[in-house]
Design an enzyme around this catalytic site. Structure first.
Site: not given
Length: 380
Positions: A81, A200, A322
């Site tokens: 990430c 989430c 994301h």
């Protein structure tokens, strides 16, 4: 002699689910905006650093070809990430030491064509062998945190409420529905206890770009006060910290020392909130809150957009999305826009000093792949 690195321009694509688009087209959206923002021509770019995790082989070269920049040095970074901010860190250091005068940073990933839910862990890593995807790993963080400090489920949910409310004002965010209440967050489907569905981040596609160069005296350029990157250390039963904490703490310590600042000097933060517990632990590791007190920041309003230290005014990963390689560059873009006072409905009141933190997920028994912390400010 060293050069003072500056961010000249930033840009992003929209963030969402775009399986019908070619991945490089997302990159071109971001790069075109960053080049315009920097006020340069593509021919002034001396080097390209690309951060991507699941980009197809050769994606960086295809982007380079589409930009019409053959022969410009280009390399790709994969740090989970933290790939986008790792690419940025390399660009900052290249400019600082005079290797290149103008570096294009690109983060890009297209997750929707690969995963319908959680990322499938690599089978040859300990986490993969144990069938432990990242929601489960973060859930273990949360369970230990709740056990140690007696945190209430409502405090975890408050992070999602805050960030999803912020995301309503971000036209590039993936999730822009009505912001849920604490009760709705807790009532959503359980994913990995105690983390519910609305705690989430989504599976996302997108790209972000930044142009890094030296101090050219141009209004709007943003000062890079510090950029620190650390790799994960071994993490097992001998480690006293919860997974991931030490990586963020080490990177933060280096960044604050480099900038000559303290956590209370920071006006706004964009941090890695892939799951609600991630924001809480990160703020403690950065020193914004003492151990065991990070869960109080969202309910108290301290980290709200109109609070003392706004956290994730963009909506964060929980709302913006994301796409792994592009997350760090999206965080950079948001902080640059905020520092310039150009974040429109998301704009925070105090915006002289901003911080970005991105932590790459764990693998192979480490406390994270990598973590980058950078501190940016408006030149005086």
């Amino acid at each position: 002699m060293t050069v003072q690195p500056m961010v000249w321009g930033v840009g992003t694509s929209a963030y969402g689910s775009f399986p019908e688009r070619r991945v490089e087209s997302l990159a071109w959206d971001a790069v075109a905006e960053a080049v315009r923002d920097a006020g340069i021509s593509p021919g002034e770019i001396d080097a390209i650093v690309v951060g991507s995790v699941f980009g197809p082989p050769g994606v960086a070269t295809r982007v380079q070809r589409g930009l019409g920049l053959p022969g410009v040095p280009m390399w790709t970074v994969e740090n989970a990430c933290a790939s986008g901010t790792s690419a940025y860190h390399e660009a900052v250091e290249a400019v600082r030491h005079g290797r290149f005068g103008c570096v294009l940073v690109l983060g890009v990933d297209q997750m929707s064509t690969l995963f319908s839910g959680a990322i499938i862990p690599e089978a040859t890593d300990p986490e993969g062998a144990a069938s432990l995807p990242l929601p489960g790993l973060y859930a273990l963080q949360a369970q230990r945190y709740v056990g140690e400090f007696g945190v209430a489920p409502e405090q975890l949910a408050a992070v999602a409420v805050k960030n999803k409310r912020n995301g309503l004002d971000n036209p590039r965010a993936q999730l822009r529905a009505v912001a849920p209440t604490v009760e709705e967050v807790l009532a959503s489907r359980m994913i990995a206890e105690p983390l519910t569905f609305l705690q989430c981040c989504p599976t996302s596609d997108g790209a972000g770009a930044a142009i890094v160069g030296g101090d050219r005296g141009r209004a709007g350029d943003v000062l890079v006060e510090a950029s620190a990157m650390v790799s994960g250390a071994l993490w097992d039963h001998r480690s006293s910290d919860v997974w991931g904490f030490a990586s963020v703490s080490r990177a933060a310590e280096k960044a604050f020392a480099q900038a000559g600042r303290r956590p209370e000097d920071v006006d706004l933060l964009e941090v890695h909130d892939a799951f609600t517990i991630g924001e809480i632990l990160t703020l403690e590791a950065l020193g914004v809150a003492p151990r065991g007190k990070g869960a109080e920041l969202a309910p108290s309003g301290h980290s709200a957009r109109d609070g003392a230290q706004p956290v994730n005014p963009s909506g964060g990963l929980l709302s913006r999305g994301h796409p792994l390689g592009a997350t760090g560059t999206a965080q950079l873009a948001e902080v640059v826009w905020q520092l310039r006072g150009l974040a429109e409905a998301r704009q925070v009141a105090r915006h002289d000093v901003g911080l970005v933190e991105t932590m790459g997920g764990g693998a192979a028994g480490m406390d994270g792949n990598a973590c980058v912390v950078t501190i940016l400010s408006v030149p005086s």
